[in-house]
Motif scaffolding. Structure first.
Motif, short mmCIF file in Angstrom:
data_model
loop_
_atom_site.label_atom_id
_atom_site.label_comp_id
_atom_site.label_asym_id
_atom_site.label_seq_id
_atom_site.Cartn_x
_atom_site.Cartn_y
_atom_site.Cartn_z
N GLN A 1 1.43 2.96 12.50
CA GLN A 1 0.03 3.02 12.10
C GLN A 1 -0.15 4.05 10.99
O GLN A 1 0.39 5.15 11.06
CB GLN A 1 -0.87 3.36 13.28
N TYR A 2 -0.93 3.67 9.97
CA TYR A 2 -1.13 4.55 8.82
C TYR A 2 -2.61 4.59 8.47
O TYR A 2 -3.35 3.63 8.70
CB TYR A 2 -0.37 4.02 7.60
N ASN A 3 -3.02 5.72 7.89
CA ASN A 3 -4.37 5.80 7.33
C ASN A 3 -4.36 5.14 5.96
O ASN A 3 -3.43 5.33 5.17
CB ASN A 3 -4.80 7.26 7.17
N ILE A 4 -5.41 4.37 5.67
CA ILE A 4 -5.54 3.68 4.39
C ILE A 4 -6.74 4.25 3.65
O ILE A 4 -7.82 4.38 4.22
CB ILE A 4 -5.73 2.16 4.60
N GLU A 5 -6.57 4.57 2.38
CA GLU A 5 -7.64 5.20 1.61
C GLU A 5 -8.51 4.16 0.91
O GLU A 5 -8.78 4.24 -0.30
CB GLU A 5 -7.04 6.18 0.61
N PRO B 1 5.83 3.11 0.57
CA PRO B 1 5.19 1.81 0.37
C PRO B 1 5.26 0.97 1.65
O PRO B 1 6.29 0.94 2.32
CB PRO B 1 6.03 1.18 -0.75
N VAL B 2 4.16 0.32 1.97
CA VAL B 2 4.10 -0.59 3.12
C VAL B 2 3.71 -1.97 2.61
O VAL B 2 2.65 -2.12 2.00
CB VAL B 2 3.09 -0.10 4.18
N PHE C 1 0.85 -1.18 0.00
CA PHE C 1 0.00 0.00 0.00
C PHE C 1 0.89 1.24 0.00
O PHE C 1 1.90 1.27 0.72
CB PHE C 1 -0.89 0.03 1.25
N LEU C 2 0.52 2.24 -0.79
CA LEU C 2 1.24 3.51 -0.79
C LEU C 2 0.52 4.43 0.19
O LEU C 2 -0.64 4.79 -0.03
CB LEU C 2 1.25 4.11 -2.19
N VAL C 3 1.19 4.80 1.29
CA VAL C 3 0.52 5.54 2.36
C VAL C 3 1.21 6.88 2.61
O VAL C 3 2.40 7.06 2.33
CB VAL C 3 0.50 4.72 3.67
N HIS C 4 0.45 7.82 3.16
CA HIS C 4 1.00 9.11 3.56
C HIS C 4 1.70 8.97 4.90
O HIS C 4 1.16 8.38 5.83
CB HIS C 4 -0.12 10.15 3.67
N PHE C 5 2.90 9.54 4.99
CA PHE C 5 3.63 9.50 6.26
C PHE C 5 4.59 10.69 6.29
O PHE C 5 5.53 10.78 5.51
CB PHE C 5 4.42 8.19 6.37
#
Length: 259
Positions: free
Chosen positions: A187-191, A162-163, A152-156
């Motif tokens: 922990q990341y937000n997932i869209e 990439p995670v 998953f490509l996440v904002h951080f």
């Protein structure tokens, strides 16, 4: 003209009879060779009758498991049209001989379209392809089934990173936001919604525990008995609240863990 031999795998007798009636109304050349109510009977029948059918109409959630278990115990080498009340198994269906995916309640037009697709793929293939294995004919259908997500490509911190999916211990939703918790504590937000994630995650690795959680089997450390026949899961890392498996879903969960 040879009869088109159809097998129905459906645990609701009324639905099975209705489907048989619709099939024969659409095409009088159809012979419903067998109507099988569960995984156990289907496995026995397919193993005992390897060449006795041309097409399968199959429900997904059966009384004793999911129909994908049939493919693990028997050689189902003919096309399958899945007919189900659930829209979250499409990718898995196309990976198990699926050539179409119909949602209940179905109507005659949908069944007719599915049969037309079957005839285009198999019955009306060019003469030069008469001996071509069905597995090869399915290749262009299977490309419709995207592979399960590997990352998953996440904002951080104002970046995109990439995670890897395998490193996510669990997904959790609260206040319409979906979070991914990694095994190393990030922990990341997932869209994506939880329903979208269900379609994109490898079902052998991830399980929808309840409305709020999708869990990774590798992060599951312990299962405790809970009130009213439910199960309580312990995960690493520890989730923000208790993860419970409802009594109705306990058999499905046990089969997933024990597979």
């Amino acid at each position: 003209m040879n009869k088109l031999r159809v097998v129905i795998v459906e645990d609701e007798p009324v639905t099975a009879r209705n489907l048989a009636h619709v099939l024969q109304n659409v095409d009088q050349n159809i012979d419903v060779t067998a109507s099988l109510p569960d995984v156990k009977d289907a496995v026995e029948w397919f193993n005992d009758n390897p060449g006795a059918y041309d097409l399968v109409f199959m429900d997904i959630r059966l009384a004793d498991g999911v129909s994908f278990d049939i493919f693990k115990q028997a050689d189902v080498l003919k096309p399958v049209i899945f007919v189900t009340a659930y829209n979250d198994y499409a990718i898995q269906a196309f990976k198990n001989n699926g050539i179409d995916y119909i949602l209940k309640p179905f109507d005659e037009a949908e069944i007719e379209l599915a049969l037309s697709k079957f005839k285009r793929l198999v019955v009306q293939r060019p003469k030069g392809d008469a001996n071509q294995p069905f597995e090869q004919l399915l290749q262009h259908v299977k490309i419709l089934a995207k592979p399960y997500k590997k990352s998953f490509l996440v904002h951080f911190r104002d970046k995109l990173i990439p995670v890897e999916t395998v490193k996510i211990a669990w997904f959790y939703t609260a206040h319409e936001i979906v979070y991914a918790q990694t095994t190393d504590g990030q922990q990341y937000n997932i869209e994506f919604t939880m329903e979208q994630l269900e379609q994109q995650l490898e079902p052998d690795l991830f399980f929808r525990a309840n409305r709020q959680f999708i869990i990774n089997r590798k992060a599951l450390t312990e299962v405790d008995f809970y009130f009213n026949g439910r199960l309580s899961l312990k995960m690493k890392p520890e989730p923000p609240e208790k993860i419970l498996i409802s009594k109705a879903r306990v058999p499905e969960f046990k089969k997933w863990v024990d597979s």
